[in-house]
Design an enzyme around this catalytic site. Structure first.
Site, PDB file in Angstrom:
ATOM      1  N   SER A   1      -3.157  -0.124  -2.435  1.00  0.00           N
ATOM      2  CA  SER A   1      -4.432  -0.817  -2.641  1.00  0.00           C
ATOM      3  C   SER A   1      -4.362  -1.757  -3.843  1.00  0.00           C
ATOM      4  O   SER A   1      -5.220  -2.625  -3.995  1.00  0.00           O
ATOM      5  CB  SER A   1      -5.565   0.189  -2.813  1.00  0.00           C
ATOM      6  OG  SER A   1      -5.235   1.132  -3.802  1.00  0.00           O
ATOM      7  N   ASP A   2      -3.340  -1.596  -4.684  1.00  0.00           N
ATOM      8  CA  ASP A   2      -3.192  -2.466  -5.857  1.00  0.00           C
ATOM      9  C   ASP A   2      -2.280  -3.665  -5.602  1.00  0.00           C
ATOM     10  O   ASP A   2      -1.877  -4.348  -6.550  1.00  0.00           O
ATOM     11  CB  ASP A   2      -2.643  -1.647  -7.032  1.00  0.00           C
ATOM     12  CG  ASP A   2      -3.599  -0.545  -7.456  1.00  0.00           C
ATOM     13  OD1 ASP A   2      -4.790  -0.846  -7.662  1.00  0.00           O
ATOM     14  OD2 ASP A   2      -3.174   0.612  -7.568  1.00  0.00           O
TER      15      ASP A   2
ATOM     16  N   HIS B   1       2.588   0.326 -11.490  1.00  0.00           N
ATOM     17  CA  HIS B   1       1.298   0.803 -11.997  1.00  0.00           C
ATOM     18  C   HIS B   1       1.293   2.320 -11.912  1.00  0.00           C
ATOM     19  O   HIS B   1       1.689   2.898 -10.907  1.00  0.00           O
ATOM     20  CB  HIS B   1       0.154   0.231 -11.144  1.00  0.00           C
ATOM     21  CG  HIS B   1      -1.169   0.882 -11.407  1.00  0.00           C
ATOM     22  ND1 HIS B   1      -1.713   0.990 -12.669  1.00  0.00           N
ATOM     23  CD2 HIS B   1      -2.060   1.484 -10.566  1.00  0.00           C
ATOM     24  CE1 HIS B   1      -2.889   1.603 -12.591  1.00  0.00           C
ATOM     25  NE2 HIS B   1      -3.116   1.926 -11.337  1.00  0.00           N
TER      26      HIS B   1
ATOM     27  N   HIS C   1      -0.800   6.155 -13.598  1.00  0.00           N
ATOM     28  CA  HIS C   1      -1.874   6.747 -14.402  1.00  0.00           C
ATOM     29  C   HIS C   1      -1.244   7.729 -15.386  1.00  0.00           C
ATOM     30  O   HIS C   1      -1.776   8.828 -15.602  1.00  0.00           O
ATOM     31  CB  HIS C   1      -2.916   7.427 -13.515  1.00  0.00           C
ATOM     32  CG  HIS C   1      -3.778   6.472 -12.765  1.00  0.00           C
ATOM     33  ND1 HIS C   1      -5.111   6.278 -13.045  1.00  0.00           N
ATOM     34  CD2 HIS C   1      -3.489   5.620 -11.752  1.00  0.00           C
ATOM     35  CE1 HIS C   1      -5.616   5.364 -12.233  1.00  0.00           C
ATOM     36  NE2 HIS C   1      -4.649   4.951 -11.423  1.00  0.00           N
TER      37      HIS C   1
ATOM     38  N   ASP D   1      12.192  -1.270 -30.280  1.00  0.00           N
ATOM     39  CA  ASP D   1      13.401  -1.414 -29.464  1.00  0.00           C
ATOM     40  C   ASP D   1      13.099  -2.031 -28.093  1.00  0.00           C
ATOM     41  O   ASP D   1      14.002  -2.557 -27.446  1.00  0.00           O
ATOM     42  CB  ASP D   1      14.049  -0.042 -29.241  1.00  0.00           C
ATOM     43  CG  ASP D   1      14.912   0.401 -30.429  1.00  0.00           C
ATOM     44  OD1 ASP D   1      15.330  -0.462 -31.212  1.00  0.00           O
ATOM     45  OD2 ASP D   1      15.165   1.614 -30.554  1.00  0.00           O
TER      46      ASP D   1
ATOM     47  N   HIS E   1      -8.691   1.866 -17.217  1.00  0.00           N
ATOM     48  CA  HIS E   1      -7.947   2.052 -15.995  1.00  0.00           C
ATOM     49  C   HIS E   1      -6.589   2.686 -16.334  1.00  0.00           C
ATOM     50  O   HIS E   1      -6.500   3.911 -16.389  1.00  0.00           O
ATOM     51  CB  HIS E   1      -7.819   0.704 -15.275  1.00  0.00           C
ATOM     52  CG  HIS E   1      -7.198   0.767 -13.925  1.00  0.00           C
ATOM     53  ND1 HIS E   1      -7.063  -0.317 -13.098  1.00  0.00           N
ATOM     54  CD2 HIS E   1      -6.652   1.793 -13.256  1.00  0.00           C
ATOM     55  CE1 HIS E   1      -6.469   0.053 -11.973  1.00  0.00           C
ATOM     56  NE2 HIS E   1      -6.212   1.321 -12.050  1.00  0.00           N
TER      57      HIS E   1
ATOM     58  N   TYR F   1      23.337  -3.812 -29.654  1.00  0.00           N
ATOM     59  CA  TYR F   1      23.181  -2.453 -29.126  1.00  0.00           C
ATOM     60  C   TYR F   1      23.778  -2.410 -27.725  1.00  0.00           C
ATOM     61  O   TYR F   1      23.654  -3.356 -26.965  1.00  0.00           O
ATOM     62  CB  TYR F   1      21.701  -2.068 -29.056  1.00  0.00           C
ATOM     63  CG  TYR F   1      21.453  -0.709 -28.434  1.00  0.00           C
ATOM     64  CD1 TYR F   1      21.351   0.441 -29.226  1.00  0.00           C
ATOM     65  CD2 TYR F   1      21.316  -0.573 -27.053  1.00  0.00           C
ATOM     66  CE1 TYR F   1      21.133   1.682 -28.668  1.00  0.00           C
ATOM     67  CE2 TYR F   1      21.106   0.667 -26.476  1.00  0.00           C
ATOM     68  CZ  TYR F   1      21.011   1.803 -27.286  1.00  0.00           C
ATOM     69  OH  TYR F   1      20.794   3.034 -26.718  1.00  0.00           O
TER      70      TYR F   1
END
Lengths: 233, 233, 233, 233
Positions: free
Chosen positions: B74-75, B94, B96, B119, B168, B226
Site C-alpha cells: 500500500s506504500d 519502510h 515500523h 559513520d 508514522h 575504512y
C-alpha cells in the site's frame, strides 16, 4: 468434543510463548463455539511445554466445566463476560506482557501516538477504573469482565479490540483465538512505542485525527485497500 | 521478468525479519530497474514465512501493476516518488522499527550524537512536518513521498539516506535493496543509542562537526580508508 | 553422596543461564538436605557450559567442605545464614540479574504495583540497609546473610521469598532449588515492570491492599484456586 | 606466522558477535606477540560470517602490514598506542556496544554503583575529553590512543581495564584477546545497570568505598578468594 476449536485455542496459547508474551504458566486464551455457547479455554497453571490440545477445558456460559481433565483458567469468568456482551468476538486473551502491564500499573491508557497504533486501534486503548473492595471480594473475575464492559460503554469493541485493566494487565479479543493473540501482540508493541515516545518527549501529542482515520480505514472496513483482502483480526 | 531483481527484493524483505525490524506483515522493501523504470516491491499484507521471490510485484512509474499475482504494498506510491526524485537510489525500505518510530512519534529528528551515527549519516536524520488533512485525504502515500522530498530539499539524499515521517515511521534507501535495509538497521540502532543518551543526559550536545566529518569521510567518498573498498550502501 | 540433590542444584543453576539471569560464572544456587544439615552449592567461578552435577560442592553448617573437588561459591556463608534462620526453605539463589540489581543499586525496594507482583510476593520486595565498614571487613558474606534476616524481621520469609541487598543484588529462596530460581526470575520480571511503570508515571501508587490480598490468596494458602493444586514455589 | 595468535584473535572477534556486542562489520579485537612486537588484528570492514583465522592481519609497532591479504582495522593505530604504553596487556578491543556508547555520547563516566561493577573495575570507568580539531585532523586514531593514555594517567590500566571515548565508544583490554572481550562484555552490562539505576533514581550515590574494596579484592590480587584461582582477565 470441539476438537477443531481445542486445537485453535491450544495453538493460540502456544503462540503467546512464541511471541514472548508470557513466561511460565502466565496468560490464557479462549475461543467460543457460538452455536452451543461453549467456551474452550486453557487449563489453570499448566506448563506450556507439556500442554496438549486435549488439555483445553470446555465450559458453559455459567463457567461450569462440560469437559476436561483440568480446572479451567482462573480468569474464565472474565472471558465469559466478554463473550456474552460482544457477539462478534470469537477469541479472548489475557497476558501479563511487560509493556501493556506498564500502562496498567501506571493507570494510563495507551495513547494513539502514531500510525502503527492507528493501523489496528481506532483511538487510545483504554484503562479501566479501580475495582472497589466489594467488587474484588465478591466476584473478582466476573467484575473484571464487568469493568471492561463498563469502560468500553457504547463504543464498538472491534474498533479497539484491547484494554488494560488497572494494576493488572491487558485483555484483548478478536474474531478468532489467533486473532485475539495477534491483537495482544500488537498492543504490547504499540505500548512499547508509546512508552519510549513519552519518556523521550513528555509533551508529545496524539496522532492527528485525520491521519488516524486514514490508517485505520485503509486496513479496516468497506474501503480498505491494505493487504489482499483478509487482514481483519 | 526481472527474476534477479525479484530475488534481491525478496531477500532484502526477509532480511527485515532476520534483523528484527518487522513483525507480522509490517514493512516493505522495493528495488528498481532503472533501464525500464520498473519497480519491484513486496506484495501487501503477505506473511513473510510464506512469501516467495515470485510473489514480488512489478509496477511501473504510475504505480500500475505490470506483473504479479498480488496487490503491491500500500506504500508503493511513496517508493515511486523517491525513485523519481533520486536517480542514484536503487532500493527503498519502510518499516515500523521501534526506535525509529519513537522519534517519528516524538516528532524529533534523530540527532547526530556520536561516531556510530557519523559513520553512516552526515548529520541529523530529519523528521518531516505534519501532513495536512487535505494531503492525507487526497493522496496520502504520494504526499508522504512528497513531504520526504520537501524535507530533504537540496541536500544530497545519499549523504543521509534515511528519514522519519512524523507520527508514522522510518523510510531508508540505498544503492540496492539490500543497501536500503542495511541503512534502515543502522538508523534504528543509532536511534536506540540517541534515545538512551538523551534520557541519561537531557543536556547532551551533538557530536563536534570535525569529528562528524572525520568519521563520515573515512568511510565515504574519495579519501575513504575504512574497509577493503566496497562498503558503500 | 546426595546425588539427587546435586542434580537438582545443578539443574537449578543451569536454569539461571536458560532464563537469562546470569552471564559468565555469575550467580549461584544451593539446596539443603535438612536431615543432615548439609548444603549443596555451585562451585565458585566455574563456567556453566563445562559444569557437571558432580561438580556441586557439599558443605556443612559451618561452611566446611564435606565433599567436592572445587571451592564452593564465595557467597556460601550467606546461603547458610538463610537456611539456619528459615527452616521452611529448601533452596537459595543469588544472581546479578539486571532489573533487580537496578533496584539494589538505587537503594529502593521493588514496590508492589500490580497483580503480577501480588501473585508471588505479598508486598514490596525489600531492600537492605548499607552494611557498615566493620561488617564488610570482618565477615562480609556472613553479614550479608545477617542483614537479610534483620530486614525481614518478624515477617514470614515465604510470603515474600526475595530481597535486594543494597548496592549488590538479589537473593531469592523457595521450597526447592528450582523454586528459588522460579522466584528469582519472577522477581526480575516484576522489577522490570516496576522500573518501566515508575519512569512512565513517577507519581504511581501501590496496588490496592484488597487487590493484593485477592491475587496473593488465589494462588497461595488454604483457599487458593489458581492452578491444579501444586503451584507453590 | 603467528598461527596460534591469529586463531585467538579470530575467536575473540567472533565472540563479539556471539555476545551481541557488534552488528555488521563493527568492532575489532587485536592481540600482541610481545617478543616480536607484532600485533594481530581484524581486517577492516570484513563480514564476521565469512571471516577466517587466516584473514587476521599482522602489523608492526609502526602500523605497517607485515603479513595479510587485507587492510588492517582502521583503528589499528589506537590499539598500538595502548600496547606501547601498557606492557601488561595482551589484547585490545573496540566496539560500538549500545550501553557503553550511551555513556560515551552522554560524555559521562560509567559510575561504580554496585558490586557487579566492583567485581571487575576498581572505580568509575572513565570518559575521555573531547579531541581537538587539530588532533582529529592530523592523526585521529593515534590521538584517540593518546587521549586514552592521558585520561588513565598514572592509574594502573589493569585495575580498570576499560574506557569510553567521548562521542565515540568503548575500548577495553585484558591479558589476552579473549580477556579483553570479557571485559568489554562486562563493561556493557554494568553500563546497562548504571543507566537503569540513574534513570530510576537520579540522586543515586556511588557504592561505598569499602564495599568496592571488598568485592574487587575478593576477585583480584594476592588475597582473592573468588573462583578456583584463574579468573583474572
Amino acid at each position: 468434543m470441539l476438537e477443531q476449536l481445542k486445537r485453535e485455542v491450544y495453538e493460540a496459547n502456544m503462540e503467546l510463548v512464541e511471541k514472548g508474551m508470557v513466561i511460565y504458566t502466565w496468560g490464557n486464551v479462549s475461543g467460543i463455539d457460538r452455536e452451543n455457547s461453549l467456551v474452550v479455554i486453557k487449563p489453570s497453571g499448566v506448563d506450556y511445554d507439556v500442554m496438549k490440545p486435549e488439555d483445553m477445558v470446555v465450559v458453559d456460559f455459567d463457567g461450569k466445566v462440560v469437559e476436561g481433565n483440568y480446572k479451567p483458567s482462573s480468569d474464565t469468568a472474565t472471558h465469559i463476560v466478554l463473550y456474552k456482551n460482544y457477539p462478534d468476538i470469537g477469541g479472548v486473551v489475557h497476558t501479563h506482557s511487560t509493556w501493556a502491564v506498564t500502562f496498567a500499573q501506571a493507570g494510563m491508557p495507551i495513547p494513539a501516538l502514531g500510525t502503527t497504533h492507528a493501523d489496528y486501534f481506532y483511538g487510545d486503548i483504554p484503562c479501566t477504573r479501580d475495582l472497589t473492595q466489594q467488587e474484588i471480594e465478591e466476584a473478582y473475575e466476573l467484575n473484571t469482565g464487568n469493568v471492561i464492559v463498563e469502560t468500553i460503554g457504547t463504543c464498538n469493541p472491534m474498533a479497539i479490540p484491547a484494554i488494560v485493566v488497572k494494576n493488572h494487565g491487558p485483555f484483548a479479543w478478536g474474531k478468532t483465538p489467533a486473532g485475539s493473540v495477534y491483537n495482544a501482540v500488537v498492543m504490547d508493541k504499540v505500548a512499547e512505542m508509546a512508552y519510549k515516545t513519552m519518556t523521550l518527549n513528555p509533551n508529545v501529542s496524539r496522532v492527528q485525527q485525520f491521519l488516524l482515520d486514514k490508517h485505520y480505514n485503509r486496513k479496516h472496513g468497506a474501503n480498505a485497500y491494505y493487504g489482499q483482502g483478509s487482514e481483519e483480526h
